[in-house]
Write a protein that holds these residues in place. Structure first.
Motif, PDB file in Angstrom:
ATOM      1  N   ALA A  71      38.743  30.906  31.469  1.00  0.00           N
ATOM      2  CA  ALA A  71      39.580  32.100  31.541  1.00  0.00           C
ATOM      3  C   ALA A  71      39.619  32.602  32.972  1.00  0.00           C
ATOM      4  O   ALA A  71      38.566  32.726  33.622  1.00  0.00           O
ATOM      5  N   CYS A  86      39.947  35.636  35.450  1.00  0.00           N
ATOM      6  CA  CYS A  86      39.534  37.033  35.294  1.00  0.00           C
ATOM      7  C   CYS A  86      39.819  37.809  36.576  1.00  0.00           C
ATOM      8  O   CYS A  86      39.662  37.273  37.683  1.00  0.00           O
ATOM      9  N   ASP A  87      40.220  39.072  36.403  1.00  0.00           N
ATOM     10  CA  ASP A  87      40.490  39.916  37.578  1.00  0.00           C
ATOM     11  C   ASP A  87      39.594  41.148  37.630  1.00  0.00           C
ATOM     12  O   ASP A  87      39.892  42.114  38.313  1.00  0.00           O
ATOM     13  N   HIS A 130      40.807  42.213  33.255  1.00  0.00           N
ATOM     14  CA  HIS A 130      41.634  41.431  32.330  1.00  0.00           C
ATOM     15  C   HIS A 130      41.270  39.951  32.415  1.00  0.00           C
ATOM     16  O   HIS A 130      40.819  39.475  33.462  1.00  0.00           O
ATOM     17  N   ALA A 131      41.507  39.251  31.312  1.00  0.00           N
ATOM     18  CA  ALA A 131      41.240  37.814  31.264  1.00  0.00           C
ATOM     19  C   ALA A 131      42.462  37.093  30.724  1.00  0.00           C
ATOM     20  O   ALA A 131      43.107  37.552  29.780  1.00  0.00           O
ATOM     21  N   ILE A 165      34.391  36.360  25.842  1.00  0.00           N
ATOM     22  CA  ILE A 165      34.933  36.608  27.179  1.00  0.00           C
ATOM     23  C   ILE A 165      35.117  38.101  27.456  1.00  0.00           C
ATOM     24  O   ILE A 165      34.618  38.623  28.469  1.00  0.00           O
ATOM     25  N   GLN A 166      35.835  38.805  26.570  1.00  0.00           N
ATOM     26  CA  GLN A 166      36.097  40.227  26.817  1.00  0.00           C
ATOM     27  C   GLN A 166      34.824  41.062  26.852  1.00  0.00           C
ATOM     28  O   GLN A 166      34.669  41.916  27.743  1.00  0.00           O
ATOM     29  N   LEU A 216      33.260  40.531  30.295  1.00  0.00           N
ATOM     30  CA  LEU A 216      33.946  41.278  31.348  1.00  0.00           C
ATOM     31  C   LEU A 216      33.605  42.757  31.282  1.00  0.00           C
ATOM     32  O   LEU A 216      33.337  43.392  32.306  1.00  0.00           O
ATOM     33  N   LYS A 256      35.506  38.626  38.957  1.00  0.00           N
ATOM     34  CA  LYS A 256      36.795  38.073  39.355  1.00  0.00           C
ATOM     35  C   LYS A 256      36.609  36.583  39.639  1.00  0.00           C
ATOM     36  O   LYS A 256      35.621  36.177  40.244  1.00  0.00           O
ATOM     37  N   ALA A 266      44.478  36.951  40.097  1.00  0.00           N
ATOM     38  CA  ALA A 266      43.080  37.232  39.768  1.00  0.00           C
ATOM     39  C   ALA A 266      42.420  38.031  40.892  1.00  0.00           C
ATOM     40  O   ALA A 266      41.669  38.981  40.639  1.00  0.00           O
TER      41      ALA A 266
END
Length: 426
Positions: free
Chosen positions: A196, A198-199, A202-203, A249-250, A253, A264, A310
């Motif tokens: 994923a 990622c920034d 958000h992913a 994942i979420q 993050l 990131k 990202a």
């Protein structure tokens, strides 16, 4: 813009191949690169452990984006140091890179934020670790806490193997990486690799893949950095991908952001798909190798805007297109790998293999010596093929492998076996 890619393996050749195709890329530099990356850009000699030297090169060459391939520089904080010099770099901060740099860090994060993973215990004393093994029995998974170049995990099927691994790690067999260890339960299921972008908040899910870690056919022998991979992984259905995003994942993050270390870059989740659902085996904080070699050929979108998004925190407004074709890579390794590989043997007819329909060759541990291609590492070449199915990609890849003349190398002959079995069973 001018772009600098850091690294020298098969992952970096695959990334350089994708980045160089972008209309946004005016000139691509690779440090230090390999004979394959030299076909995509300009290889440059920079000490990548000297972050000031990297920053000075970026200023001299007006680099608009640095893409960091391997984990070592990320864990050492190269992204922070480049940011301090006003240079944009794709990858996590030093604090966020602990997700790969420390197995114990990640396990504690999972415990704190309810991320499903194997039961575990951490140790900095060998006697306490052996007592834990004696109490729980085998099989167990013994992991060095730090970076160990893909050799820090021992799948201990017996108590004796577990104790041998503990002794090896605490006696310095993996350097400082083994000063602390993590012992985990042995999970039952099918492994998958999930990526994923990622920034920090958000992913964006990328394609899935499945890696083959063991050196021998039938998933036998010691672990390696990876002997092959294919994408997509059939076990990663749309429903399973949604669960991984929501359950693993979420929350990761959110947890990293709450800890003040927003992530990131690319988050690579090694997963075990169990009867209860997906569980995290471990995180890597960069593109996998050899998974990157099957992801890039399937990516139909321009990779550079995705990397920039990202970096800039705007992935929520972004999407990527993927080919419906499957991709499979077979790693050609030098004899002796994953122990001490034999270097210097001549490799011939790579061009003949690369000329086959649907085939790409990504270099890893190669060197150009007086006009001849020679082995200069453990994992040396990645033979990648695309096909309408994993079975077709597998057949094309091995047909290309058989065209390469390299008596000093070897490969597994069953890459993709789980997906091929699924396809045959309908």
């Amino acid at each position: 813009m001018n772009i600098l890619l850091i690294g020298s393996g098969g992952r970096e050749h695959a990334l350089s191949w994708a980045i160089s195709a972008s209309p946004l890329c005016d000139k691509l530099f690779i440090a230090p690169g390999n004979p394959g990356t030299a076909e995509c850009g300009e290889n440059v000699v920079i000490d990548i452990t000297d972050h000031e030297a990297v920053a000075n090169f970026c200023k001299l060459q007006r680099i608009g984006l640095v893409v960091v391939g391997p984990e070592g520089p990320l864990v050492e904080g190269i992204v922070d140091d480049l940011a301090a010099a006003g240079i944009k770099a794709f990858g996590p901060s030093k604090a966020a890179a602990q997700l790969e740099g420390s197995k114990a860090f990640t396990k504690e994060l999972c415990a704190e934020f309810g991320i499903p993973t194997a039961a575990f215990a951490r140790f900095d004393d060998p006697d306490a670790a052996r007592a834990y093994v004696a109490k729980h029995g085998a099989p167990l998974v013994i992991k060095a806490d730090g970076l160990a170049a893909g050799k820090g995990v021992v799948m201990a099927e017996t108590v004796e193997q577990a104790n041998d691994a503990i002794g090896m790690m605490f006696s310095g067999g993996l350097g400082t990486a083994g000063e602390e260890i993590v012992i985990e339960e042995w999970m039952i299921g099918e492994e998958a690799s999930f990526f994923a972008l990622c920034d920090g908040a958000h992913a964006l899910a990328l394609a899935s893949a499945q890696d083959h870690k063991r050196v021998g056919d039938g998933d036998t022998g010691p672990n390696t950095g990876g002997m092959g991979a294919y994408s997509p992984a059939p076990v990663m259905t749309k429903a399973m991908e949604a669960r991984v995003m929501a359950e693993i994942i979420q929350p990761t993050l959110a947890g990293m952001a709450r800890r003040g270390s927003p992530f990131k870059g690319v988050l690579f989740a090694g997963l075990m798909i169990t009867a209860e659902g997906p569980k995290l085996i471990e995180y890597n904080v960069r593109f996998g190798d050899p998974e990157c070699e099957v992801l890039m050929p399937r990516l139909k979108s321009d990779i550079v805007p995705a990397l920039l998004a990202a970096c800039d925190g705007v992935l929520d407004a972004f999407d990527l297109r993927w080919s419906e074709e499957a991709a499979l890579t077979v790693v050609l390794a030098a004899k002796g790998y994953p122990g001490t590989p034999e270097k210097g043997s001549v490799i011939a007819d790579v061009e003949k293999a690369a000329a086959q329909d649907g085939v790409l060759i990504f270099h890893a541990g190669t060197q150009d010596k007086e006009g001849k291609l020679v082995a200069n590492g453990g994992r040396v070449l990645n033979v990648v093929a695309l096909g309408k199915s994993v079975s077709e990609a597998q057949a094309r890849a091995y047909a290309a492998v058989d065209l390469i003349d390299w008596p000093g190398g070897f490969c597994r002959r069953d890459i993709g076996w789980q997906a091929v079995k699924r396809e045959r069973e309908g």
